[in-house]
Design a protein around this motif. Structure first.
Motif, PDB file in Angstrom:
ATOM      1  N   PRO A   1      16.273 186.054  47.347  1.00 58.19           N
ATOM      2  CA  PRO A   1      16.947 185.657  48.595  1.00 58.19           C
ATOM      3  C   PRO A   1      16.033 185.003  49.625  1.00 58.19           C
ATOM      4  CG  PRO A   1      16.618 188.033  48.522  1.00 58.19           C
ATOM      5  CD  PRO A   1      16.295 187.517  47.150  1.00 58.19           C
ATOM      6  N   ASN A   2      14.764 185.378  49.665  1.00 61.37           N
ATOM      7  CA  ASN A   2      13.834 184.789  50.625  1.00 61.37           C
ATOM      8  C   ASN A   2      13.020 183.654  50.011  1.00 61.37           C
ATOM      9  OD1 ASN A   2      14.117 186.730  53.016  1.00 61.37           O
ATOM     10  ND2 ASN A   2      13.780 188.130  51.300  1.00 61.37           N
ATOM     11  N   THR A   3      12.725 183.771  48.726  1.00 64.53           N
ATOM     12  CA  THR A   3      11.917 182.770  48.042  1.00 64.53           C
ATOM     13  C   THR A   3      12.723 181.529  47.687  1.00 64.53           C
ATOM     14  OG1 THR A   3      10.633 184.587  47.078  1.00 64.53           O
ATOM     15  CG2 THR A   3      10.349 182.408  46.103  1.00 64.53           C
ATOM     16  N   LEU A   4      13.964 181.739  47.216  1.00 64.50           N
ATOM     17  CA  LEU A   4      14.832 180.628  46.806  1.00 64.50           C
ATOM     18  C   LEU A   4      16.208 180.787  47.463  1.00 64.50           C
ATOM     19  CD1 LEU A   4      13.943 180.676  42.985  1.00 64.50           C
ATOM     20  CD2 LEU A   4      13.106 179.034  44.685  1.00 64.50           C
ATOM     21  N   PRO A   5      16.264 180.687  48.784  1.00 66.93           N
ATOM     22  CA  PRO A   5      17.546 180.897  49.478  1.00 66.93           C
ATOM     23  C   PRO A   5      18.557 179.801  49.144  1.00 66.93           C
ATOM     24  CG  PRO A   5      15.919 180.002  50.990  1.00 66.93           C
ATOM     25  CD  PRO A   5      15.177 180.324  49.721  1.00 66.93           C
ATOM     26  N   TYR A   6      19.837 180.141  49.310  1.00 63.88           N
ATOM     27  CA  TYR A   6      20.910 179.174  49.089  1.00 63.88           C
ATOM     28  C   TYR A   6      20.857 178.088  50.160  1.00 63.88           C
ATOM     29  CZ  TYR A   6      23.679 181.554  45.479  1.00 63.88           C
ATOM     30  OH  TYR A   6      24.132 182.095  44.301  1.00 63.88           O
ATOM     31  N   SER A   7      21.107 176.871  49.746  1.00 66.57           N
ATOM     32  CA  SER A   7      21.266 175.776  50.704  1.00 66.57           C
ATOM     33  C   SER A   7      22.661 175.878  51.321  1.00 66.57           C
ATOM     34  CB  SER A   7      21.103 174.431  50.005  1.00 66.57           C
ATOM     35  OG  SER A   7      22.176 174.207  49.094  1.00 66.57           O
ATOM     36  N   GLU A   8      22.886 175.148  52.402  1.00 66.75           N
ATOM     37  CA  GLU A   8      24.219 175.149  53.026  1.00 66.75           C
ATOM     38  C   GLU A   8      25.267 174.610  52.057  1.00 66.75           C
ATOM     39  OE1 GLU A   8      25.087 176.550  55.911  1.00 66.75           O
ATOM     40  OE2 GLU A   8      23.001 177.268  55.895  1.00 66.75           O
ATOM     41  N   ARG A   9      24.885 173.612  51.275  1.00 67.51           N
ATOM     42  CA  ARG A   9      25.821 173.068  50.286  1.00 67.51           C
ATOM     43  C   ARG A   9      26.187 174.119  49.249  1.00 67.51           C
ATOM     44  NH1 ARG A   9      25.283 171.683  45.324  1.00 67.51           N
ATOM     45  NH2 ARG A   9      22.995 171.757  45.414  1.00 67.51           N
ATOM     46  N   GLU A  10      25.188 174.864  48.754  1.00 68.74           N
ATOM     47  CA  GLU A  10      25.459 175.909  47.769  1.00 68.74           C
ATOM     48  C   GLU A  10      26.355 176.995  48.349  1.00 68.74           C
ATOM     49  OE1 GLU A  10      21.801 176.405  44.708  1.00 68.74           O
ATOM     50  OE2 GLU A  10      21.278 176.736  46.828  1.00 68.74           O
ATOM     51  N   LYS A  11      26.112 177.369  49.587  1.00 67.02           N
ATOM     52  CA  LYS A  11      26.949 178.388  50.237  1.00 67.02           C
ATOM     53  C   LYS A  11      28.389 177.914  50.328  1.00 67.02           C
ATOM     54  CE  LYS A  11      23.255 180.245  53.194  1.00 67.02           C
ATOM     55  NZ  LYS A  11      22.785 180.372  54.599  1.00 67.02           N
ATOM     56  N   ALA A  12      28.582 176.662  50.702  1.00 66.27           N
ATOM     57  CA  ALA A  12      29.933 176.116  50.839  1.00 66.27           C
ATOM     58  C   ALA A  12      30.648 176.082  49.491  1.00 66.27           C
ATOM     59  CB  ALA A  12      29.875 174.718  51.454  1.00 66.27           C
ATOM     60  N   GLU A  13      29.939 175.649  48.440  1.00 63.73           N
ATOM     61  CA  GLU A  13      30.548 175.585  47.109  1.00 63.73           C
ATOM     62  C   GLU A  13      30.930 176.978  46.616  1.00 63.73           C
ATOM     63  OE1 GLU A  13      27.576 173.595  44.822  1.00 63.73           O
ATOM     64  OE2 GLU A  13      28.277 171.581  45.386  1.00 63.73           O
ATOM     65  N   TYR A  14      30.060 177.954  46.864  1.00 64.60           N
ATOM     66  CA  TYR A  14      30.376 179.324  46.458  1.00 64.60           C
ATOM     67  C   TYR A  14      31.592 179.837  47.227  1.00 64.60           C
ATOM     68  CZ  TYR A  14      30.221 184.356  45.970  1.00 64.60           C
ATOM     69  OH  TYR A  14      30.585 185.662  45.743  1.00 64.60           O
ATOM     70  N   ASN A  15      31.593 179.648  48.538  1.00 59.58           N
ATOM     71  CA  ASN A  15      32.702 180.149  49.354  1.00 59.58           C
ATOM     72  C   ASN A  15      34.022 179.501  48.965  1.00 59.58           C
ATOM     73  OD1 ASN A  15      31.088 181.905  50.848  1.00 59.58           O
ATOM     74  ND2 ASN A  15      30.629 180.369  52.413  1.00 59.58           N
ATOM     75  N   ASN A  16      33.992 178.211  48.657  1.00 59.50           N
ATOM     76  CA  ASN A  16      35.218 177.519  48.225  1.00 59.50           C
ATOM     77  C   ASN A  16      35.733 178.111  46.915  1.00 59.50           C
ATOM     78  OD1 ASN A  16      35.204 175.807  50.423  1.00 59.50           O
ATOM     79  ND2 ASN A  16      34.118 174.160  49.362  1.00 59.50           N
ATOM     80  N   TRP A  17      34.805 178.373  45.989  1.00 63.92           N
ATOM     81  CA  TRP A  17      35.231 178.950  44.711  1.00 63.92           C
ATOM     82  C   TRP A  17      35.808 180.340  44.918  1.00 63.92           C
ATOM     83  CZ3 TRP A  17      32.696 183.344  42.633  1.00 63.92           C
ATOM     84  CH2 TRP A  17      33.286 183.806  41.445  1.00 63.92           C
ATOM     85  N   PHE A  18      35.120 181.195  45.698  1.00 66.53           N
ATOM     86  CA  PHE A  18      35.610 182.563  45.846  1.00 66.53           C
ATOM     87  C   PHE A  18      36.954 182.588  46.586  1.00 66.53           C
ATOM     88  CE2 PHE A  18      35.959 186.839  47.585  1.00 66.53           C
ATOM     89  CZ  PHE A  18      35.735 187.585  46.439  1.00 66.53           C
ATOM     90  N   THR A  19      37.126 181.707  47.547  1.00 66.63           N
ATOM     91  CA  THR A  19      38.423 181.605  48.219  1.00 66.63           C
ATOM     92  C   THR A  19      39.512 181.252  47.216  1.00 66.63           C
ATOM     93  OG1 THR A  19      37.423 180.947  50.320  1.00 66.63           O
ATOM     94  CG2 THR A  19      39.737 180.372  49.997  1.00 66.63           C
ATOM     95  N   SER A  20      39.182 180.367  46.278  1.00 70.36           N
ATOM     96  CA  SER A  20      40.165 179.989  45.253  1.00 70.36           C
ATOM     97  C   SER A  20      40.490 181.171  44.338  1.00 70.36           C
ATOM     98  CB  SER A  20      39.657 178.804  44.430  1.00 70.36           C
ATOM     99  OG  SER A  20      38.655 179.191  43.498  1.00 70.36           O
TER     100      SER A  20
END
Length: 426
Positions: free
Chosen positions: A104-123
């Motif tokens: 989580p600190n060494t290879l944190p999610y980018s904003e794009r990755e966060k958005a893609e994950y959130n879109n998928w989980f919402t679906s």
């Protein structure tokens, strides 16, 4: 008394590009393919004035806030009370990082990755809500239960020569339009280790049983210290086909059970381990500096992660640093006791050890339950719930990380909560 049931399923396969969970050796790389689809499966069982919905997801796990979102949404469209909606995850390590995102600190999610994950989980939530509406079309059903047996497919990774369960509890729901089998087995779904999405060996079992006219739902058992004998997609197929064969063999001897349905929700407070924020930060920064000096983490997934002391030190110091940002001393969670005739399903919100499951099963059998399923990764994820011997031996499962926060008291508290409430469900 008449029992009615309804079953439905829907694909929740993510888009390629989301990170996969459960393995540090993937070093934050995005998924690159789909080996087999991930599904959500829903089973409603109704008897008299009690209705329950069991939801099984081909996912790594869910924290309570995400599980509660699903429970509320499904409750709203079906009318089934929220505490009677139970959400199971199979813990496949080839699904998105719905829990414990690695590095989580060494290879944190980018904003794009966060958005893609959130879109998928919402679906995922939207799909579950839509398919749940179909469950209101229940039909008369027959319930049959029994025990299958498996060959030696797994091993106890924490205790050499330790306990492994060969039991395969089965609930068969015979509907007018088909059959649905609930299957409970204790072994980590960790065979697939590459960058492809997969339901792992339960997915092989689903497809094999479906070819025999049986839909199925996999409830992962007490896998805290139980792994498959080998990794790889070849062994994944062998394990999945072996389980389907055992289920088909067991079907011949399943016995009818009474249509008595009940659910007991038990709130549990578990103590957590903490660590100094400044100490954890300093240790992480030193470990990070050491790895960067040698060229950083590998650019591609590699098993060398597990053999390199600097990589392992960074992984655990990263975990401790993340733990220190929270430092809660307790967590509120729940276990559930689900009665279906002479079958008892005990749900645990994390990764219990097989020794704990056997202790619970022995008590339940003495109370008259004929078939007992102990399922982990249900309604919440509190990490490993090791037995005291694991803390003494300092096994992997007891070493401080976000996947191992509870103290050595937690296992006893959960077993006590189950035992003290069994009479209420009986």
């Amino acid at each position: 008394m008449v029992v009615e049931a309804s079953y439905s399923k829907v694909s929740i396969t993510p888009p390629i590009g989301l990170r996969l969970g459960g393995y540090a050796h993937r070093v934050g790389k995005p998924s690159s393919k789909v080996h087999d689809d991930l599904y959500a499966r829903l089973l409603m069982i109704s008897s008299s004035d009690v209705e329950i919905i069991l939801i099984q997801l081909d996912l790594l796990g869910l924290y309570s806030n995400d599980a509660s979102l699903i429970r509320r949404s499904v409750s709203k469209v079906t009318g089934v009370k929220e505490d009677k909606v139970i959400v199971f995850s199979t813990h496949t390590h080839s699904a998105p990082e719905t829990i414990i995102p690695m590095w989580p600190n060494t290879l944190p999610y980018s904003e794009r990755e966060k958005a893609e994950y959130n879109n998928w989980f919402t679906s995922v939530v939207d799909k579950l809500t839509d398919v749940a509406r179909k469950l209101n079309s229940t039909e008369k059903a027959e319930l049959r239960i029994g025990l299958g047996r498996t060959e030696e497919l797994c091993f106890n990774r924490s205790f050499k020569g330790g306990l492994v369960s060969s039991e395969l509890p089965v609930l068969m729901v015979n509907l007018g339009k088909g059959r649905v089998a609930l299957v409970n087995y204790a072994c980590h779904p960790v065979c697939n280790t590459d960058l492809g999405f997969s339901a792992d060996y339960p997915g092989v079992m689903y497809e094999s049983l479906l070819s025999n006219g049986i839909e199925s739902m996999f409830l992962t058992g007490a896998t805290g210290d139980i792994d498959p004998l080998r990794k790889g997609r070849g062994y994944m197929s062998y394990l999945g086909y072996s389980l389907s064969s055992s289920v088909i063999e067991a079907v011949r001897s399943l016995k009818p059970t009474a249509p008595l349905i009940g659910v007991q929700e038990v709130k549990v407070t578990l103590p957590l381990r903490t660590i100094s924020h400044e100490e954890a930060k300093s240790r992480y920064e030193e470990a990070f500096r050491r790895v960067m000096t040698k060229g950083g983490l590998p650019s591609e997934p590699t098993e060398s992660i597990w053999a390199d002391e600097d990589y392992l030190t960074l992984m655990y110091s990263d975990e401790e640093y993340e733990v220190s940002k929270d430092n809660s001393r307790f967590t509120e969670t729940e276990v559930n006791l689900v009665r279906i005739g002479d079958l008892l399903i005990v749900t645990i919100p994390g990764e219990p050890f097989i020794e704990s499951a056997m202790a619970i099963s022995n008590v339940a059998r003495n109370m008259g339950f004929k078939v007992i399923m102990v399922a982990g990764y249900v309604n919440d994820y509190v990490g490993y719930i090791p037995i005291k011997a694991a803390f003494i031996k300092r096994t992997y499962e007891a070493k401080l990380a976000r996947w191992s926060r509870v103290t050595d008291e937690a296992e006893g508290l959960i077993i006590k909560a189950v035992e003290s409430n069994l009479q209420k469900i009986k």
